[in-house]
Motif scaffolding. Structure first.
Motif, mmCIF file in Angstrom:
data_model
loop_
_atom_site.group_PDB
_atom_site.id
_atom_site.type_symbol
_atom_site.label_atom_id
_atom_site.label_comp_id
_atom_site.label_asym_id
_atom_site.label_seq_id
_atom_site.Cartn_x
_atom_site.Cartn_y
_atom_site.Cartn_z
ATOM 1 N N HIS A 219 0.836 -1.203 0.000
ATOM 2 C CA HIS A 219 0.000 0.000 0.000
ATOM 3 C C HIS A 219 0.869 1.251 0.000
ATOM 4 N N THR A 220 1.917 1.258 0.819
ATOM 5 C CA THR A 220 2.791 2.438 0.895
ATOM 6 C C THR A 220 3.382 2.774 -0.475
ATOM 7 N N ARG A 221 3.834 1.756 -1.186
ATOM 8 C CA ARG A 221 4.458 2.005 -2.493
ATOM 9 C C ARG A 221 3.475 2.711 -3.433
ATOM 10 N N ALA A 222 2.228 2.196 -3.467
ATOM 11 C CA ALA A 222 1.224 2.788 -4.360
ATOM 12 C C ALA A 222 0.855 4.201 -3.903
ATOM 13 N N ILE A 223 0.810 4.422 -2.600
ATOM 14 C CA ILE A 223 0.491 5.763 -2.074
ATOM 15 C C ILE A 223 1.601 6.742 -2.475
ATOM 16 N N LEU A 224 2.867 6.312 -2.295
ATOM 17 C CA LEU A 224 3.992 7.189 -2.662
ATOM 18 C C LEU A 224 3.952 7.518 -4.145
ATOM 19 N N GLN A 225 3.660 6.489 -4.954
ATOM 20 C CA GLN A 225 3.623 6.721 -6.410
ATOM 21 C C GLN A 225 2.542 7.745 -6.747
ATOM 22 N N GLN A 226 1.380 7.614 -6.084
ATOM 23 C CA GLN A 226 0.306 8.553 -6.398
ATOM 24 C C GLN A 226 0.654 9.970 -5.912
#
Ligand SMILES: C[S@@+](CC[C@H](N)C(=O)[O-])C[C@H]1O[C@@H](n2cnc3c(N)ncnc32)[C@H](O)[C@@H]1O
Length: 341
Positions: free
Chosen positions: A41-48
């Motif tokens: 989840h963190t990776r996708a949040i950072l990407q967004q």
């Protein structure tokens, strides 16, 4: 590949698109992922967040976006540190420490708080962690092996009634009484040599359940409920959840979004009742004195319920672990960025 660092074992994040949608992220937002795991989840949040910063989206803050991620498992934190991501601060802590962690980081109100409860696939799949009845390993089950006692140590010192209660309450295990009796008998007979491994406990439980059960639960190992109950007990998972829920309205900025994924019906009930209470939907807050009309419960309502989301059939087919997931969303009232999921 398995290993003592656990970084190689992966975890497929549940309800990923739905989490991002529920968070309504914007450039400059400060997000807390209280259960980092393997950072799906963190990776996708950072990407967004980074995409919004790059495309010049309107900013509500001049400071860069950041994610503060907590996990009580040192292996999860070590894995996250290997990313060397400047917009990510990783903290080895239990999430009941959230307010202290944010104070130490000098963070005021946060814009989104995510909890993806329970254990990660790397924890379950690594026999050395002692969570699994499928792979034999030491009977441990601590998410943070540097704190507290293992399941084995607890069982060796617990009374029959304590074990029964744990299995009934946390595992909703029908044969709790019989399983507890079998565990205590094993400890009495084998003394200090008892319950060395997850395999030993799993076969002891399976023997009791199979003798009693007329129709086996479809697709469920007979030891599932016992292992779940002991994991919840040894990690004090319900007390942890209670504590972070009570802190959430204080740490969220107005308009900040609370997103919680649970996998256990009792956990989901705790989250649901908390949101109902904080949003004035539990039935008590609206009561008025029939004569004067004065509110009988003069309490500030701090959240607005923004709904419940379940995994799609396609997600359940591709990731069976998601089948029991329930996501609930609430918004800290008082801000402009409110709205349903
Ligand atoms: C289901 S996994 C999260 C997976 C993550 N969302 C991902 O995509 O990789 C749950 C994680 O939360 C951690 N955890 C559970 N309870 C915790 C608590 N009270 N405080 C801090 N971390 C906790 C576990 O150690 C585990 O790594």
């Amino acid at each position: 590949m398995r290993g003592s660092h656990g970084g190689e074992l992966s975890h497929q994040p549940v309800l990923l698109g739905e989490v991002l949608e529920a968070m309504r992220l914007w450039a400059g937002a400060v997000v807390v992922d209280a259960t980092f795991g393997r950072g799906g989840h963190t990776r996708a949040i950072l990407q967004q967040l980074q995409a919004k910063e790059a495309d010049g989206s309107p900013r509500e803050r001049s400071t860069p976006s950041r994610v503060i991620a907590l996990d009580r498992d040192p292996q999860a934190i070590a894995y996250g540190r290997s990313w060397q991501e400047p917009q990510l601060q990783l903290v080895h802590a239990s999430f009941d420490q959230l307010e202290q962690v944010l104070q130490a980081q000098g963070v005021g109100g946060i814009d989104a708080l995510l909890m993806d409860l329970g254990v990660s696939s790397p924890q379950l799949d690594d026999p050395a962690r002692g969570f699994s009845f499928r792979h034999d390993g030491p009977l441990d089950m601590r998410m943070d092996p540097t704190q507290g006692i293992s399941v084995r140590e607890w069982l060796l010192g617990a009374s029959e009634s304590q074990i029964t209660e744990a299995l009934e309450v946390y595992g909703e295990e029908r044969f709790a009484v019989q399983i507890a009796a079998a565990i205590v008998a094993r400890c009495r007979d084998a003394g200090g040599a008892a319950l060395q491994s997850t395999g030993e406990l799993a076969s002891l439980v399976a023997g009791v359940v199979r003798r009693r059960q007329k129709r086996p639960e479809m697709g469920k190992d007979p030891a599932t409920r016992t292992f779940q109950a002991l994991r919840i007990l040894i990690n004090q998972e319900f007390a942890q959840l209670e504590s972070i829920l009570s802190q959430a309205p204080r740490v969220l900025a107005p308009g900040g979004r609370l997103v919680i994924i649970s996998f256990h019906s009792l956990e989901d009930r705790m989250v649901k009742q908390f949101i109902a209470r904080e949003s004035g939907r539990s039935g008590t807050e609206d009561r008025r004195d029939p004569v004067t009309g004065a509110a009988l419960f003069d309490r500030e309502l701090r959240l607005r319920d923004a709904g419940r989301v379940l995994p799609s059939a396609a997600e359940i087919a591709s990731n069976p672990r998601s089948r029991s997931a329930v996501m609930r969303v609430a918004v800290r009232v008082g801000g402009a960025s409110e709205g349903s999921v």
